[in-house]
Design an enzyme around this catalytic site. Structure first.
Site, PDB file in Angstrom:
ATOM      1  N   ASP A 172       0.832  -1.196   0.000  1.00 50.21           N
ATOM      2  CA  ASP A 172       0.000   0.000   0.000  1.00 50.21           C
ATOM      3  C   ASP A 172       0.874   1.256   0.000  1.00 50.21           C
ATOM      4  O   ASP A 172       1.980   1.245  -0.544  1.00 50.21           O
ATOM      5  CB  ASP A 172      -0.934  -0.036   1.211  1.00 50.21           C
ATOM      6  CG  ASP A 172      -2.315   0.531   0.914  1.00 50.21           C
ATOM      7  OD1 ASP A 172      -2.401   1.761   0.708  1.00 50.21           O
ATOM      8  OD2 ASP A 172      -3.291  -0.238   0.886  1.00 50.21           O
TER       9      ASP A 172
ATOM     10  N   HIS B 205      -3.527   5.821   3.732  1.00 44.45           N
ATOM     11  CA  HIS B 205      -4.361   4.708   3.266  1.00 44.45           C
ATOM     12  C   HIS B 205      -3.830   3.378   3.788  1.00 44.45           C
ATOM     13  O   HIS B 205      -4.583   2.549   4.336  1.00 44.45           O
ATOM     14  CB  HIS B 205      -4.410   4.710   1.735  1.00 44.45           C
ATOM     15  CG  HIS B 205      -5.363   3.722   1.138  1.00 44.45           C
ATOM     16  ND1 HIS B 205      -5.037   2.406   0.911  1.00 44.45           N
ATOM     17  CD2 HIS B 205      -6.644   3.855   0.705  1.00 44.45           C
ATOM     18  CE1 HIS B 205      -6.062   1.783   0.365  1.00 44.45           C
ATOM     19  NE2 HIS B 205      -7.060   2.637   0.238  1.00 44.45           N
TER      20      HIS B 205
ATOM     21  N   ASN C 270     -13.590   0.232  -6.677  1.00 48.65           N
ATOM     22  CA  ASN C 270     -14.744   1.120  -6.475  1.00 48.65           C
ATOM     23  C   ASN C 270     -15.285   1.670  -7.795  1.00 48.65           C
ATOM     24  O   ASN C 270     -15.702   2.818  -7.876  1.00 48.65           O
ATOM     25  CB  ASN C 270     -14.337   2.284  -5.567  1.00 48.65           C
ATOM     26  CG  ASN C 270     -13.789   1.821  -4.240  1.00 48.65           C
ATOM     27  OD1 ASN C 270     -14.241   0.826  -3.678  1.00 48.65           O
ATOM     28  ND2 ASN C 270     -12.791   2.536  -3.729  1.00 48.65           N
TER      29      ASN C 270
ATOM     30  N   SER D 120     -11.377  -1.031  -0.354  1.00 46.91           N
ATOM     31  CA  SER D 120     -10.067  -1.049   0.302  1.00 46.91           C
ATOM     32  C   SER D 120     -10.194  -1.378   1.779  1.00 46.91           C
ATOM     33  O   SER D 120      -9.289  -1.978   2.377  1.00 46.91           O
ATOM     34  CB  SER D 120      -9.377   0.313   0.159  1.00 46.91           C
ATOM     35  OG  SER D 120      -8.897   0.518  -1.135  1.00 46.91           O
TER      36      SER D 120
END
Length: 301
Positions: free
Chosen positions: A29, A61, A163, A245
């Site tokens: 990430d 994130h 998404n 996520s």
């Protein structure tokens, strides 16, 4: 995380026999902030982008994702504990401060963790990132091959559905892989803010261009509270994020609990267990996969 725990069946007594202790989860990430909720369980940090040795996260994130799957909740008296609060954490930075990254860096991260999986006890790989699949490559893309090689090496690879929903063929790469476990959001009917935009019915839906049903399973992803990468500008200990996520590390954490209980399970056996123990939500197959994650049922002998 309390709301998430209740939704995925973590109130049953037998769940708390397991903590994910010792099971290593690698998170590819934006990096890892050395949050108090991670403590000494942050086994190693690898910076593919800049080669820095000390853990950091210039986006937050990755830190949020890691908190969902394995935060201890120490800074909130247990209120915002992750799913597997004693698992071993491995942070691999492959995305920049904007959350963007290249396939080559993702592949470098996958190569590094495959080379070091025995050293750090890595059993699970969480990839809460993805890109829109290109028709000319699809299942033959380098990234799909990369996650499937990790799977073949005995690593349970858990990836986000993306998404880009709700249309068909909207699952992102590498979630289109037939082998890995692809996770969608079970609660994407709630309007949320994702990357500064209001979204609803966003969770990626199958089938893939090769007519593979995806996602494989769904978990809560709306308005999840988890660890924040604190800075001079943002001193909050926790933050709220939404999307697939966030749903993905819910599943990764649950699988750490499973592998603590049954350490000899192969990736294929783990995936079959998920399939058999999911809760049917009555939604289309290419929206819910096998159904909703339920940790209590997952851990039943």
């Amino acid at each position: 995380m309390n709301r998430v725990r209740q939704l995925i069946g973590m109130e049953e007594r037998d769940v708390w026999k397991y903590t994910g202790r010792g099971v290593g989860i690698a998170v590819l990430d934006t990096g890892t902030y050395p949050h108090p909720d991670f403590g000494r369980r942050l086994a190693v940090f690898k910076d593919i982008l800049n080669g820095r040795r000390a853990p950091y996260d210039d986006n937050s994130h990755g830190t949020h994702v890691m908190g969902v799957l394995g935060g201890s909740g120490e800074s909130s008296d247990g209120l915002y504990a992750g799913v597997a609060p004693e698992c071993s954490l491995i942070g691999i930075k492959v995305l920049d401060s904007r959350g963007n990254g290249s396939v080559s860096n993702l592949l470098k991260g996958l190569r590094w963790l495959r080379e070091n999986k025995e050293r750090y006890g890595i059993r699970i790989v969480n990839i809460s990132v993805g890109s829109v699949p290109r028709r000319e490559t699809g299942e033959e893309s380098a990234l799909v091959r990369g996650v499937e090689e990790a799977w073949a090496d005995g690593l349970v690879v858990v990836v986000a559905a993306g998404n880009e929903g709700p249309s068909a063929h909207s699952v992102t790469t590498p979630g289109i892989s037939r082998k890995v476990i692809t996770v969608g959001s079970s609660d994407d009917h709630h309007a949320v803010e994702v990357c500064g935009s209001s979204m609803i019915h966003y969770s990626g839906r199958g089938p893939t261009a090769y007519c593979v049903c995806k996602p494989d399973i769904v978990a809560p992803g709306a308005s999840v509270v988890s660890c924040n990468a604190m800075s001079r500008r943002d001193k909050r200990t926790y933050g709220v994020k939404s999307g697939t996520s966030m749903a993905t590390p819910v599943v990764s954490g649950a699988l750490a609990l499973l592998l603590e209980k049954e350490p000899d399970m192969t990736p294929k056996e783990v995936k079959l267990r998920l399939m058999k123990r999911a809760v049917d939500l009555g939604l289309p197959r290419n929206q819910q996969g096998w159904g909703m994650l339920h940790v209590g049922r997952l851990l039943e002998s």
